[in-house]
Design a protein around this motif. Structure first.
Motif, PDB file in Angstrom:
ATOM      1  N   GLU A  34      -6.039 -13.670  15.419  1.00  0.00           N
ATOM      2  CA  GLU A  34      -6.740 -14.649  16.253  1.00  0.00           C
ATOM      3  C   GLU A  34      -6.125 -16.038  16.130  1.00  0.00           C
ATOM      4  O   GLU A  34      -5.897 -16.727  17.135  1.00  0.00           O
ATOM      5  CB  GLU A  34      -8.229 -14.690  15.881  1.00  0.00           C
TER       6      GLU A  34
ATOM      7  N   GLU B 247     -14.173  -4.783  19.892  1.00  0.00           N
ATOM      8  CA  GLU B 247     -14.709  -5.144  18.575  1.00  0.00           C
ATOM      9  C   GLU B 247     -15.696  -6.300  18.687  1.00  0.00           C
ATOM     10  O   GLU B 247     -16.719  -6.322  17.997  1.00  0.00           O
ATOM     11  CB  GLU B 247     -13.569  -5.517  17.631  1.00  0.00           C
ATOM     12  N   LYS B 248     -15.392  -7.271  19.551  1.00  0.00           N
ATOM     13  CA  LYS B 248     -16.257  -8.450  19.703  1.00  0.00           C
ATOM     14  C   LYS B 248     -17.164  -8.357  20.928  1.00  0.00           C
ATOM     15  O   LYS B 248     -17.993  -9.253  21.142  1.00  0.00           O
ATOM     16  CB  LYS B 248     -15.400  -9.710  19.798  1.00  0.00           C
ATOM     17  N   SER B 249     -16.951  -7.315  21.747  1.00  0.00           N
ATOM     18  CA  SER B 249     -17.734  -7.136  22.979  1.00  0.00           C
ATOM     19  C   SER B 249     -17.636  -8.366  23.880  1.00  0.00           C
ATOM     20  O   SER B 249     -18.634  -8.880  24.380  1.00  0.00           O
ATOM     21  CB  SER B 249     -19.209  -6.825  22.651  1.00  0.00           C
ATOM     22  N   THR B 250     -16.410  -8.850  24.069  1.00  0.00           N
ATOM     23  CA  THR B 250     -16.174 -10.021  24.926  1.00  0.00           C
ATOM     24  C   THR B 250     -15.037  -9.708  25.896  1.00  0.00           C
ATOM     25  O   THR B 250     -14.117  -8.945  25.586  1.00  0.00           O
ATOM     26  CB  THR B 250     -15.796 -11.261  24.098  1.00  0.00           C
TER      27      THR B 250
ATOM     28  N   TYR C 140     -10.600  -6.386  27.677  1.00  0.00           N
ATOM     29  CA  TYR C 140     -11.918  -6.437  27.040  1.00  0.00           C
ATOM     30  C   TYR C 140     -11.745  -6.149  25.565  1.00  0.00           C
ATOM     31  O   TYR C 140     -11.086  -5.169  25.178  1.00  0.00           O
ATOM     32  CB  TYR C 140     -12.855  -5.404  27.677  1.00  0.00           C
ATOM     33  N   ASP C 141     -12.336  -7.019  24.715  1.00  0.00           N
ATOM     34  CA  ASP C 141     -12.287  -6.859  23.272  1.00  0.00           C
ATOM     35  C   ASP C 141     -13.496  -6.038  22.834  1.00  0.00           C
ATOM     36  O   ASP C 141     -14.624  -6.531  22.819  1.00  0.00           O
ATOM     37  CB  ASP C 141     -12.289  -8.235  22.589  1.00  0.00           C
TER      38      ASP C 141
ATOM     39  N   THR D 120     -13.290  -0.344  11.499  1.00  0.00           N
ATOM     40  CA  THR D 120     -14.645  -0.336  12.044  1.00  0.00           C
ATOM     41  C   THR D 120     -14.678   0.652  13.204  1.00  0.00           C
ATOM     42  O   THR D 120     -13.996   0.446  14.211  1.00  0.00           O
ATOM     43  CB  THR D 120     -15.046  -1.732  12.545  1.00  0.00           C
TER      44      THR D 120
ATOM     45  N   HIS E  54      -9.678  -3.334   7.911  1.00  0.00           N
ATOM     46  CA  HIS E  54     -10.942  -3.261   8.643  1.00  0.00           C
ATOM     47  C   HIS E  54     -10.883  -2.055   9.571  1.00  0.00           C
ATOM     48  O   HIS E  54     -10.311  -2.123  10.654  1.00  0.00           O
ATOM     49  CB  HIS E  54     -11.185  -4.538   9.458  1.00  0.00           C
TER      50      HIS E  54
END
Length: 496
Positions: A29, A482-485, A479-480, A284, A282
């Motif tokens: 990031e 992991e971050k839902s953005t 679309y991300d 996830t 990570h």
């Protein structure tokens, strides 16, 4: 001269060494943020968006009233011309000697109905001039003024005013989509470079762990040799493994320094800055449905939307082409007052009506198929755009399915290898204790150590592929997960 050159070199080295250094905790990031802030390409696209915003603003301003003044001061003509004399029925040479001082003030407004430009104009006009003629020493002066309302409206032809406005809006959308697409491509490029460095940093931790394990094994081998439990061959064998592992570590660190220098250059940061990358893991689990990913890809992909914009451009070109060399009617109406007099002060009194109505019709009769062929040529471009859209949708589908399949595979393998790595850690600790107690041979322990290293390297490779596949799915769907953005949430805070 030599002293000056020496002094310059010393000063340059001092400047480089004295440059402020920063320590940057580099994550994907933060690397993307630094790249976006320092990218020349992104700055160029922002300027292009600003340019098209001003162009759209100009087009919208063109739908409002425009006030202008034309001056023709003076218009002097002293020339001889051939003119037909209807009394003598012959041409004769007439010398013209005139002076005109003229001004015309106009307020023009495009005709808008329900927010829709009709391609017509209405204007309020005022014209005044002084006209002087000389003939054989005589002078004649006329003053003239006219106030009138004028309406112009074309029929059965292309609405160029509407098309130009739509083109300006589409151009702005196209530049905004290009800006978003370049930002996402930059994320992909930075992501590739970042994970190259991340892999080397990750490998460094594995090599250091291996060295610690081998050094601990070496201490046990020395103790066994002192106690006559084993011979010197075991100690030498462990030392040889340490040497090999150290060489692997040094080679990894050399590659790491080179990759860090490359990423500094790409991020355009100070070469003296220190980059710290923490190889944190990570894994996830991301629950994604393939149909949802495909819908996001179709909906969010800027390239697909750009192709739709280009198709609309082609459709507007077809519309413009249909208006060329086609039947059309132009209506022009004027209504006002006028006055002509030899004395200036009397041109304001007792105005005469000044009205006109004109209809001009253009009727094409034969052009050997020129207009038809031109329209068909533009329509071919529309079909070509449709083909590009279809191809792009298929590419989106293929890329998303590949990224989705890879993500599901590497995510499951990461979870499985993580369990295997925990079991391998326990087995390794137990084996070292058993070797210390002389319950297993050194060869068996070395095989377990080597197998443990293979599992760690395999886990590292799978984890990197997992992160890359997750990045690839994000790039293709914009679309991300992991971050839902959404990656389309870009604010265009530009001045216009």
């Amino acid at each position: 001269m030599k002293n000056a050159v020496f002094f310059f070199c010393v000063l340059l080295n001092y400047t480089i060494l004295a440059a402020p250094k920063q320590t940057i905790d580099l994550t994907l990031e933060s690397a993307v943020d630094i790249a976006l802030n320092n990218s020349y390409r992104i700055k160029e696209l922002e300027m292009e968006i600003e340019k098209t915003m001003f162009d759209l603003r100009a087009r919208r301003a063109g739908l409002k009233s425009k006030v202008f003044l034309n001056l023709q001061t003076p218009d002097i003509s002293r020339v001889s011309e051939n003119k037909w004399n209807s009394t003598l029925y012959r041409d004769e040479i007439v010398r013209e000697n005139t002076q005109r001082w003229q001004s015309e003030l106009s307020i023009s407004q495009p005709v808008i109905l329900f927010g829709y430009p009709t391609n017509g104009y209405i204007s309020l006009n005022y014209k005044m001039y002084r006209y002087q003629q000389r003939d054989n020493g005589n002078r004649e002066v006329d003053f003239y003024n006219r106030m009138y309302l004028k309406y112009e409206q074309p029929f059965f032809t292309t609405n160029k005013l509407k098309n130009d406005l739509e083109r300006a809006q589409l151009a702005l959308q196209d530049n905004q989509l290009e800006y978003i697409d370049d930002r996402v491509r930059l994320i992909r490029d930075i992501g590739d470079d970042y994970y190259d460095v991340f892999e080397l940093v990750f490998a460094e931790t594995i090599f250091n762990k291996q060295l610690n394990i081998l050094e601990r094994t070496l201490e046990i081998a020395k103790q066994h040799a002192e106690k006559k439990i084993s011979n010197e061959m075991e100690r030498i064998q462990v030392e040889l493994e340490i040497t090999n592992e150290t060489e692997d570590l040094l080679e990894n660190n050399s590659n790491q320094r080179r990759k860090l220098a490359n990423i500094k250059q790409r991020l355009r940061i100070n070469i003296n800055d220190s980059l710290i990358i923490k190889p944190e893991i990570h894994v996830t689990p991301v629950t994604i449905k393939l149909n949802d990913a495909l819908e996001l890809g179709y909906e969010n992909n800027p390239r697909l939307e750009q192709l739709n914009i280009y198709k609309r451009f082609s459709e507007l070109d077809v519309d413009d082409q249909k208006g060329d060399n086609a039947f059309q009617v132009n209506l022009e109406l004027t209504y006002g007052l006028e006055k002509k007099d030899e004395r200036f002060k009397r041109i304001w009194d007792e105005y005469d009506n000044s009205n006109s109505a004109t209809i001009n019709a253009y009727i094409p009769l034969w052009d050997w198929g020129e207009r038809k062929a031109s329209i068909q040529a533009e329509m071919v471009d529309v079909r070509r755009r449709n083909l590009q859209i279809q191809e792009e949708r298929e590419n989106i589908q293929k890329n998303i399915i590949n990224a989705f399949t890879n993500l599901q595979d590497y995510q499951a393998r990461c979870q499985n290898l993580e369990k295997s790595l925990n079991i391998s850690n326990k087995l390794l600790n137990m084996s070292i204790e058993q070797y210390e107690e002389n319950q297993i041979a050194l060869q068996d322990l070395m095989q377990i150590i080597e197998r443990h290293k293979d599992i760690e390297l395999n886990f590292m490779d799978t984890y990197i592929k997992y992160r890359r596949s997750l990045l690839e799915l994000m790039i293709n769907t914009y679309y991300d997960f992991e971050k839902s953005t959404s990656l389309l949430d870009v604010q265009f805070s530009l001045n216009y």
